[in-house]
Design an enzyme around this catalytic site. Structure first.
Site, mmCIF file in Angstrom:
data_model
loop_
_atom_site.group_PDB
_atom_site.id
_atom_site.type_symbol
_atom_site.label_atom_id
_atom_site.label_comp_id
_atom_site.label_asym_id
_atom_site.label_seq_id
_atom_site.Cartn_x
_atom_site.Cartn_y
_atom_site.Cartn_z
ATOM 1 N N SER A 72 1.735 -7.999 -5.241
ATOM 2 C CA SER A 72 1.860 -8.368 -6.725
ATOM 3 C C SER A 72 1.654 -9.626 -7.324
ATOM 4 C CB SER A 72 3.337 -7.008 -7.312
ATOM 5 O OG SER A 72 4.182 -8.182 -6.892
ATOM 6 N N LYS A 144 7.884 -11.303 -11.579
ATOM 7 C CA LYS A 144 7.182 -11.516 -12.153
ATOM 8 C C LYS A 144 7.107 -12.315 -12.684
ATOM 9 C CE LYS A 144 6.401 -7.157 -10.678
ATOM 10 N NZ LYS A 144 4.966 -7.252 -9.909
#
Length: 292
Positions: A72, A144
């Site tokens: 990701s 993230k």
């Protein structure tokens, strides 16, 4: 007269005796050697326990290693990378746009990678140790990039296909996965107080804030779930590098918005005090003119 082997000070000891004395003082006995070895093995468990305790204290409060299990954040972070996360930094400064943060998604976000449950208590213990030291992935830890801060309006996309923050477009070429669009989904979110809008760098595979817009906060994560800031890749050595904030987040337009949105009550108080002082001075001048 003196006989052979005698000097003016009296009789001398035979040479053989001197050698025997030195040998007796310097040669270790088998018993003492065994005692030293036994002492080492008795102290070894204590040293191991102390080392583990110190490492866990450092891991809990200062710096922790994390394992990257998913795609990701490619190509900024690759699968099997290990990063160090600073747990103290947000006690000295606020979270900033562009920071790469690790946060807990317990009871909220589903895991991006299937991690099988330990088969027995022993395996569970080693899983816990491996997670603590960044050898295996954590079950509910996510990494993230922060795009929006509390009060920000994050939107995708503008006429050129860019993500905007408070109407200011951000250029994500420096970290976005090659050939990825900034977002395959159109969205617009005003980030609530004490929350953060986070996105992965590999947008086409990242299950980030965009995938949780039906959750409380519209997909933005609570600030108090942030573990810390990832600041360096430490493994593999061939990829060791720091993780700075990209230049696009240093735009003057974004900084101005951040200052206005995050000004402390004290600064706002000073800002309001100057007009009041100016009015007071004008009133005093007028009052003196009337009395004069």
């Amino acid at each position: 007269m003196t006989s052979d082997g005698q000097g003016a000070g009296g009789p001398r000891r035979p040479v053989e005796d001197e050698v025997d004395v030195v040998a007796e003082d310097t040669k270790p006995t088998a018993k003492s050697g065994k005692e030293k070895k036994g002492s080492f093995w008795r102290e070894l468990p204590v040293l191991v326990v102390v080392a583990l305790v110190l490492a866990l204290i450092i891991k809990s409060f200062v710096i922790q290693a994390f394992y990257i299990p998913s795609e990701s954040m490619e190509n900024t972070l690759l699968v099997n990378d290990r990063v160090l996360v600073n747990k103290l930094v947000y006690h000295t400064r606020d979270i900033e746009r562009g920071d790469i943060v690790v946060f807990s998604g317990v009871d909220s976000w589903a895991s991006e990678v299937e991690v099988p449950d330990p088969s027995n208590p022993v395996a569970g213990f080693f899983r816990w140790v491996g997670t603590a030291f960044g050898v295996v992935p954590g079950e509910k830890d996510y990494i993230k990039r922060v795009i929006g801060l509390p009060g920000d309006t994050v939107k995708c996309c503008d006429s050129k296909g860019r993500v905007t923050v408070n109407g200011v477009p951000i250029d994500e070429k420096a970290y976005l996965y090659p050939d990825d669009q900034p977002s395959q989904k159109f969205f617009e979110i005003k980030v609530e107080k004490d929350r953060l809008w986070v996105m992965g760098d590999h947008r086409s595979v990242s299950l980030d804030s965009r995938s949780h817009q039906g959750d409380p906060g519209g997909g933005a994560i609570p600030k108090d779930k942030v573990v810390g800031r990832a600041f360096v890749i430490v493994w593999p050595f061939s990829r060791a590098t720091t993780l700075p904030i990209p230049d696009t987040f240093n735009q003057a337009a974004l900084k101005t918005v951040a200052l206005a949105g995050d000004a402390s009550p004290l600064l706002l108080g000073f800002a309001g005090a100057f007009p009041l002082m100016a009015l007071r001075r004008r009133w005093i001048v007028r009052a003196r003119g009337r009395t004069g």
